[in-house]
Design a protein around this motif. Structure first.
Motif, PDB file in Angstrom:
ATOM      1  N   GLN A 127       1.170  -4.112  -4.785  1.00 24.56           N
ATOM      2  CA  GLN A 127       2.603  -4.438  -4.959  1.00 24.56           C
ATOM      3  C   GLN A 127       2.986  -3.887  -6.674  1.00 24.56           C
ATOM      4  N   ARG A 130       2.780  -0.215  -6.931  1.00 24.15           N
ATOM      5  CA  ARG A 130       4.136   0.329  -6.550  1.00 24.15           C
ATOM      6  C   ARG A 130       5.181   0.325  -7.318  1.00 24.15           C
ATOM      7  N   ARG A 131       5.462  -1.023  -7.928  1.00 27.23           N
ATOM      8  CA  ARG A 131       6.448  -1.223  -8.922  1.00 27.23           C
ATOM      9  C   ARG A 131       6.665  -0.165  -9.890  1.00 27.23           C
ATOM     10  N   ILE A 159       2.620  -7.172 -14.286  1.00 27.99           N
ATOM     11  CA  ILE A 159       3.321  -7.687 -13.219  1.00 27.99           C
ATOM     12  C   ILE A 159       2.493  -8.536 -12.215  1.00 27.99           C
ATOM     13  N   LEU A 186      11.703   0.166 -16.798  1.00 23.80           N
ATOM     14  CA  LEU A 186      10.564  -1.088 -16.158  1.00 23.80           C
ATOM     15  C   LEU A 186      10.845  -2.170 -16.894  1.00 23.80           C
ATOM     16  N   GLU A 189      13.755  -3.851 -15.721  1.00 19.96           N
ATOM     17  CA  GLU A 189      13.713  -4.581 -14.359  1.00 19.96           C
ATOM     18  C   GLU A 189      12.857  -6.032 -14.198  1.00 19.96           C
ATOM     19  N   GLU A 193      14.375  -9.809 -13.629  1.00 23.50           N
ATOM     20  CA  GLU A 193      13.575 -10.711 -12.689  1.00 23.50           C
ATOM     21  C   GLU A 193      13.488 -12.275 -13.559  1.00 23.50           C
TER      22      GLU A 193
END
Lengths: 325, 320
Positions: A127, A130-131, A159, A186, A189, A193
Motif C-alpha cells: 500500500q 503504491r502511494r 506511510i 505527496l 496528501e 489525511e
C-alpha cells in the motif's frame, strides 16, 4: 511570538519551551519555544547549521537535551523514546537504505523493527509503495534508485508506519524540479489525511507554499514564527506588492489613496509599485478607470519568504543587533 | 531513572538481518575460502604424516589439530592466525558503515534502543563465525574418519568441542575490537587499517618484542647464564607480557586442551615435576582447568572491549 499562535482548544502535538542543546560552550539550539498543532504543515526554515536538524533529533530523543523541555504527543522523548518513535515517522536528511536489499526488503526490515505484525506487514508495504509510486520497482535493489526515489521510499516508510507526525529533514534538497513537485504533492496528501507534517528546509521559497506556518531559524534561535502572510505584514510592513502599468493623469496619487496601501513607488512614467496589506488589485483597477486611464498590466507578487528573511536580517544588521549570514 | 521498554526490543530482527547479510556477502565467502583452503592444506599434511606413523596414539584425532609438518604450521596455529582476520572482516564497518550509508538515523528513529542495534550486530557476526568454525570442525572430524579410519573417542570429541568454544571467544575478542574501532573511526577504511595493524602487531611483532621487554624489565642473572639456564624471573616476565596478546592466550588454551600431555603452561621447576609420570595424559577435567584462566581472559577481553564500544555508541551523535 506566542501571540501569533492560532487559538485552538486541542493541545499541541509538539510542545517545546526553552529547548537548548549545547556542545561545550556553543549552543546549537538556544532556548526555542515551539507549539505545533495537530494536522498542520509546519516548516523549520533557515540556513544550514542553524539548528534545525538538532531540534528534530531532540524531538525524537536521538540527541540529548541540555536544558528546557519538550513533549511530543504528550510524551517526553528523552524518557519515553520508544513511545514517541512508535508514533512519529522520520525521514532524515539524505536518507540511506541498504543498497543490496530491494525496496520491499528494506521496508520489511524497518517494519519488523516497528513491531508490525507479520500478517499486516506485506499489505502495508504494498500500500505504501503504491502511494508513493514505487510499486513497479518494489523488487528492484535500492542501489539502482535515484535520489528522488530514495526520498519517496523514505516517505513510504512513514506511510507504512501510519505515523501521526511525519518529520521530514530537508526532503527536497538535491531533487530536480519535477521530483520536488512530486514530493511536495505527496506531502500535501499526508496533510489531507490529517497527519501533522514537520519539515525542515533551507530552500525557503520551495516550501513556503505547502507550509501552514513556518519558523525561521538563525544561529540556534527562532527569529520569526507564524503564517507566511502574517510574517510579511510584520516584516515587510505589507503582505502584497502590486505592480500597475497604466497611463493616465495623477494615477500615483489615486493609487496612494486606496485604503490599505502603505506605499506607492513610481518606477517609470507608467509603472507603479504599491505595497499593501491586502490584495488591492480591484481597487487599483477602479482607480485607473476613474481617471479615465488605460490599464495595461496589473500583477501581484505574493510575499516571498526569501524577501521576508532577507529584509528581516537587513533591518537587524542595520541596527547592529545581528549580522546577516 | 529507568528507561521504558526493553533494551532488547528489535534485537532479534537486527540479528536475523545481519546474519543473512553476512552469510550471503561476498566478503564472508572470500574469508571462508581463505580459511578452508589453508586449513585443508594443513590437514592434508597432518594426515600424511599421521598415516606414516604407526605408533599407537590414544588421541589420534586431536593430533590432526596440532601436528605441524614443515613448511605448514598446524591447523590450530593457522586458525589462531586467521580467526582474527575473519572477525575483523565482519566487524570493521559495523557502526561506521551504517553512518556512511546514512541508514543509522533512519533505523534509530524506529522504536528500538541503540542497544538492540549494537548487540544484534555483535551476536550476528559472532554467530556467523561460530557457524563457519563449526563447519570447519565437522570437516576435520569427517576427514579424520575417512583418512585415518579411527572413530573419535568421547574424550577427543569433548576436547575438540572445547577447542570450538574457545575459538569462538577468541573470535569474540577481535570482533569486539573491530566494532570498537568502527565506532571510534567514522571511516571504515581507517577502522579496518587500525584493526589489521593491531592484529599484525599482536600476532607477529609482540612475540618478538615481549622477550626483549622482559630482558629490559628483569635482566637475566649472569649466574643462571653460566649454568646454561634461563633466569626464571625473565621467563615469567616474558610469559606475562606475551599473555597480553589474545593470540598467545588462544595458543596456550589450545595447547592445554588439544595436547593432553601438557601439564603446565608456564615455566616449571624440576622439583615440581617430582613424581609426575612424564608423557602421561591429564584427565579431561584437569586439562580444562589448565586452560580455564586463558579462556576467562578471552571472555573478559570480549566483554570489556564490547562495553567500551557500547558506551561510545550510546554517546555518539547520530547525525552524519
Amino acid at each position: 511570538m506566542n501571540e501569533q499562535q492560532s487559538t485552538t482548544t486541542t493541545p499541541p502535538v509538539i510542545h517545546a519551551r526553552g529547548l537548548t542543546r549545547r556542545y561545550g560552550d556553543t549552543a546549537v539550539v538556544d532556548g526555542i519555544d515551539l507549539d505545533i498543532i495537530r494536522g498542520e504543515v509546519f516548516g523549520l526554515l533557515g540556513p544550514n547549521g542553524a539548528g534545525k536538524t538538532t531540534t528534530i533529533l531532540m524531538m525524537l530523543g536521538l540527541t540529548e537535551i541540555s536544558s528546557g523541555e519538550i513533549s511530543v504527543l504528550g510524551f517526553n522523548p528523552a524518557r519515553e523514546p520508544l513511545k514517541v518513535k512508535r508514533r512519529v515517522g522520520y525521514l532524515p536528511d539524505a536518507v540511506g537504505f541498504y543498497d543490496q536489499l530491494t525496496a520491499t526488503e528494506n521496508l520489511a526490515y524497518t517494519g519488523k523493527l516497528m513491531g508490525l505484525p507479520r500478517a499486516e506487514r506485506a499489505g502495508r508495504i504494498e500500500q505504501a509503495l503504491r502511494r508513493v509510486g514505487l510499486i513497479d520497482v518494489a523488487s528492484k535493489r535500492v542501489a539502482t534508485f535515484s535520489r528522488g526515489m530514495r526520498q519517496r521510499l523514505g516517505l513510504a516508510e512513514i506511510i507504512m508506519k501510519r505515523a501521526e507526525i511525519a518529520i521530514l529533514d530537508e526532503p527536497t534538497s538535491g531533487l530536480d524540479p519535477q521530483a520536488t513537485q512530486e514530493f511536495l504533492g505527496l506531502i500535501g496528501e499526508l496533510k489531507a489525511e490529517g497527519i501533522t507534517v514537520l519539515l525542515s528546509s533551507h530552500m525557503l521559497d520551495q516550501v513556503q507554499r505547502i507550509c501552514d506556518r513556518v519558523a525561521l531559524f538563525k544561529a540556534g534561535h527562532i527569529v520569526l514564527m507564524g503564517a507566511v502572510p502574517e510574517l510579511a505584514v510584520k516584516v515587510l510592513g505589507a503582505g502584497f506588492v502590486v505592480e500597475v502599468e497604466a497611463e493616465g493623469p495623477g494615477i500615483a496619487r489615486r493609487l496612494a489613496m486606496i485604503p490599505g496601501v502603505t506605499q506607492v513607488e513610481t518606477l517609470s512614467a507608467d509603472r507603479f509599485r504599491m505595497t499593501a496589506e491586502r490584495d488591492v488589485r480591484p481597487d487599483a483597477a477602479r482607480a485607473v478607470v476613474a481617471v479615465d486611464g488605460s490599464l495595461r498590466r496589473l500583477s501581484v507578487d505574493e510575499p516571498s519568504l526569501d524577501t521576508i528573511y532577507a529584509r528581516y536580517f537587513q533591518d537587524h544588521s542595520a541596527g547592529g543587533v545581528r549580522h546577516a549570514a | 531513572m529507568r528507561r521504558e521498554g526493553s533494551p532488547f526490543q528489535g534485537m532479534s530482527t537486527v540479528f536475523v538481518k545481519e546474519l543473512a547479510d553476512h552469510i550471503s556477502s561476498v566478503r564472508m565467502l572470500m574469508l571462508e575460502l581463505l580459511i578452508v583452503f589453508t586449513a585443508l592444506a594443513a590437514l592434508y599434511e597432518a594426515i600424511n604424516s599421521l598415516r606414516q606413523n604407526t605408533a599407537e596414539d590414544p588421541f589420534l584425532l586431536l593430533r590432526l589439530f596440532t601436528i605441524d609438518q614443515a613448511p605448514l604450521p598446524s591447523f590450530v596455529a593457522i586458525l589462531g592466525f586467521l580467526i582474527p582476520l575473519m572477525a575483523i572482516g565482519l566487524g570493521f564497518d559495523a557502526v561506521n558503515g551504517e553512518h556512511n550509508r546514512r541508514t543509522l538515523s533512519r533505523i534509530l528513529a524506529q522504536p528500538i534502543y541503540r542497544d538492540a542495534l549494537l548487540m544484534g550486530k555483535f551476536l550476528a557476526a559472532l554467530a556467523t563465525i561460530g557457524i563457519s568454525l563449526a563447519a570447519l570442525w565437522l570437516l576435520v572430524i569427517g576427514l579424520g574418519l575417512i583418512f585415518l579410519g579411527v572413530p573419535p573417542g568421547s574424550e577427543e570429541v569433548a576436547r575438540s568441542l572445547v577447542f570450538l568454544a574457545v575459538a569462538i571467544f577468541y573470535a569474540g575478542v577481535w570482533l569486539s575490537l573491530a566494532m570498537l574501532l568502527s565506532t571510534v573511526f567514522r571511516s571504515a577504511a581507517t577502522a579496518a587499517l587500525v584493526s589489521l595493524g593491531i592484529w599484525l602487531f599482536l600476532t607477529v611483532l609482540w612475540p618478538m618484542l615481549a622477550p626483549a621487554l622482559a630482558q629490559a624489565v628483569a635482566p637475566a642473572d649472569p649466574r643462571y647464564a653460566l649454568l646454561g639456564l634461563n633466569d626464571p624471573a625473565t621467563a615469567v616476565w616474558t610469559q606475562e607480557l606475551l599473555r597480553l596478546s589474545p593470540n598467545d592466550l588462544f595458543e596456550e588454551a589450545m595447547l592445554a586442551v588439544l595436547s593432553p600431555t601438557t601439564r603446565a603452561l608456564g615455566p616449571v621447576f624440576l622439583d615440581q615435576l617430582r613424581g609426575a609420570v612424564m608423557g602421561a595424559p591429564l584427565p579431561f577435567g584437569e586439562s580444562v582447568m589448565l586452560a580455564w584462566p586463558q579462556t576467562v581472559g578471552l571472555v573478559a577481553g570480549t566483554i570489556v572491549l564490547f562495553a567500551f564500544s557500547y558506551v561510545l555508541f550510546q554517546r555518539q551523535e547520530v547525525r552524519a
